[in-house]
Scaffold this motif. Structure first.
Motif, PDB file in Angstrom:
ATOM      1  N   GLY A   1      43.999  36.434  43.185  1.00  0.00           N
ATOM      2  CA  GLY A   1      44.810  36.654  41.997  1.00  0.00           C
ATOM      3  C   GLY A   1      44.546  37.967  41.293  1.00  0.00           C
ATOM      4  O   GLY A   1      44.902  38.116  40.111  1.00  0.00           O
TER       5      GLY A   1
ATOM      6  N   SER B   1      44.414  41.328  36.823  1.00  0.00           N
ATOM      7  CA  SER B   1      45.022  40.057  37.195  1.00  0.00           C
ATOM      8  C   SER B   1      46.510  40.226  37.423  1.00  0.00           C
ATOM      9  O   SER B   1      47.175  41.040  36.775  1.00  0.00           O
ATOM     10  N   GLY B   2      47.038  39.468  38.374  1.00  0.00           N
ATOM     11  CA  GLY B   2      48.456  39.523  38.712  1.00  0.00           C
ATOM     12  C   GLY B   2      48.888  38.237  39.373  1.00  0.00           C
ATOM     13  O   GLY B   2      48.062  37.352  39.653  1.00  0.00           O
ATOM     14  N   GLU B   3      50.181  38.145  39.645  1.00  0.00           N
ATOM     15  CA  GLU B   3      50.737  36.910  40.194  1.00  0.00           C
ATOM     16  C   GLU B   3      50.903  36.948  41.707  1.00  0.00           C
ATOM     17  O   GLU B   3      50.682  35.964  42.389  1.00  0.00           O
ATOM     18  N   LYS B   4      51.331  38.076  42.261  1.00  0.00           N
ATOM     19  CA  LYS B   4      51.568  38.159  43.696  1.00  0.00           C
ATOM     20  C   LYS B   4      51.253  39.552  44.204  1.00  0.00           C
ATOM     21  O   LYS B   4      51.206  40.518  43.429  1.00  0.00           O
TER      22      LYS B   4
END
Length: 423
Positions: free
Chosen positions: A414, A365-368
């Motif tokens: 995401g 999972s990550g933001e961008k």
């Protein structure tokens, strides 16, 4: 935009005004030529009528089969002097036989008989519909334009492709070139001077690039190798100080900080040395490796190491995957993908590991999204994380190049997804 498309577009843009100008010249030239012929016929007919009037002979009947008509009107001297001696113009005339008007060419002239009386002679002859002619010209110009455009485009593409083959061969060779990897020789089967010079320039540039790349690898390898001994000595010295002296609490904290920093340097040095060895092809031995079992071992290990961060990890396997690789490099590939995922996943995030259809996918999972073109470069980090040297994905990319694997990255829903596909 490809060069051939740009050439075609410019040809069409150049042809359009040229053909429009040609159409205008053609139309006005044709109209002028038709009017000139009609004017000659009107002059001859008007002279015949004037001669018969002056001679007192019988005049021809209007519309006597020649499609010509005339009228003679007496005028006074003032009117004769105020009007031009001869005049040509176009007008609509009424044809009694057809009971409709038709376009006609008209000649008007002034003459005087033997008794000094003035007359106006008006002679008309049917002509063509200029609107119809203009429409026909425009229609055929469109057909001519399309025909010429298709013909010129086809010929241009054929000639361009035949003559630009050396350039396309050079571009294909450059696309397949990778520094440090021995590729196919550059095709050089052209007699065109410019292409031969371009090929020579490309070969010289690649030779300089290879030389610089080899120097860089040699420097990194030598530097990393030479640093191993002094780094090990420093580490031993710090351990000796901690075990055999009685430093104060502050001194102990500083020594531990130095030890941690030194450990980061040692890991970085070992990673650089490993990269150099991979790029130099120093792992010739290979064996059958079961990727699925290695993946499970590494996943359990990292789940235990990063257990305090409450990261949820889910693994899916569609079956065993056996490949022929160096065991050390296979372990490096798998462990660096997993470590990258755990290091860059936020607390209470999730990791998804999938092994199916000869493709290993590790998602976290990550933001961008990250920069897909630079993510595998050395020391590139989307965000600085503790415990990361910025070389993990570079190791993955180096192993992939070594064995011809396809390494990919994508950001979907995401999740950062890193994939490795064995051919």
């Amino acid at each position: 935009m490809k060069l051939i498309y740009r050439i075609t577009l410019r040809l069409s843009l150049v042809l359009l005004p040229l053909l429009a100008l040609w159409a205008a010249l053609f139309y006005f030239t044709m109209v002028d030529e038709i009017n000139d012929e009609a004017d000659d016929a009107l002059e001859d007919y008007s002279e015949l009528i004037i001669v018969r009037i002056l001679a007192g002979r019988e005049l021809p009947r209007p519309n006597n089969g020649s499609n010509n008509s005339y009228s003679v009107t007496p005028i006074d001297e003032a009117q004769a002097e105020s009007r031009p001696h001869i005049e040509y113009y176009d007008a609509e005339v009424y044809i009694p036989e057809k009971e409709e008007t038709e376009p006609a060419r008209i000649l008007t002239t002034i003459f005087r008989d033997g008794e000094g009386r003035y007359y106006e002679l008006k002679v008309a002859t049917p002509t063509f519909e200029k609107e119809d002619l203009l429409g026909s010209v425009l229609w055929w110009i469109v057909i001519l334009y399309c025909t010429l455009l298709l013909t010129i485009t086809g010929v241009t593409v054929w000639v361009f492709q035949r003559n630009m083959r050396p350039l396309y061969a050079l571009l294909h060779w450059l696309d397949g070139y990778t520094p440090g990897c021995k590729g196919a020789p550059l095709p050089d089967d052209t007699n065109v001077t410019e292409f031969r010079r371009l090929n020579e320039a490309a070969q010289q540039a690649m030779a300089r690039s290879e030389e610089l790349f080899e120097r860089q690898k040699q420097f990194i390898g030598n530097a990393s190798h030479e640093l191993q001994t002094p780094l090990a000595v420093l580490g031993n010295r710090i351990e000796w100080l901690l075990d055999n002296t009685a430093p104060t609490e502050t001194q102990t904290e500083e020594l531990l900080k130095i030890q941690r920093t030194l450990g980061d340097i040692v890991r970085l040095n070992k990673t650089l040395l490993l990269l150099t060895r991979i790029e130099n092809g120093q792992f010739p031995e290979s064996t059958e490796i079961e990727i699925a079992s290695m993946l499970r071992e590494q996943a359990d290990l990292y789940a235990e190491i990063y257990g305090h961060r409450n990261i949820r990890c889910r693994t899916e396997e569609s079956g065993p995957l056996t490949v022929r690789m160096n065991r050390s490099l296979a372990s490096t590939l798998v462990s660096n993908l997993l470590k990258n995922a755990y290091v860059h996943t936020p607390e209470e995030g999730r990791i998804e590991i999938s092994l199916r259809n000869r493709t290993l996918t590790v998602a976290n999972s990550g933001e961008k999204a990250l920069d897909g073109e630079r993510i595998f470069e050395r020391f590139y980090q989307g965000s600085k994380k503790e415990g990361s040297t910025g070389l993990g994905l570079s190791l993955v990319s180096a192993v992939g190049r070594y064995y011809g694997l396809h390494i990919g990255y994508a950001f979907e829903e995401g999740m950062h997804r890193f994939s490795v596909t064995w051919p």
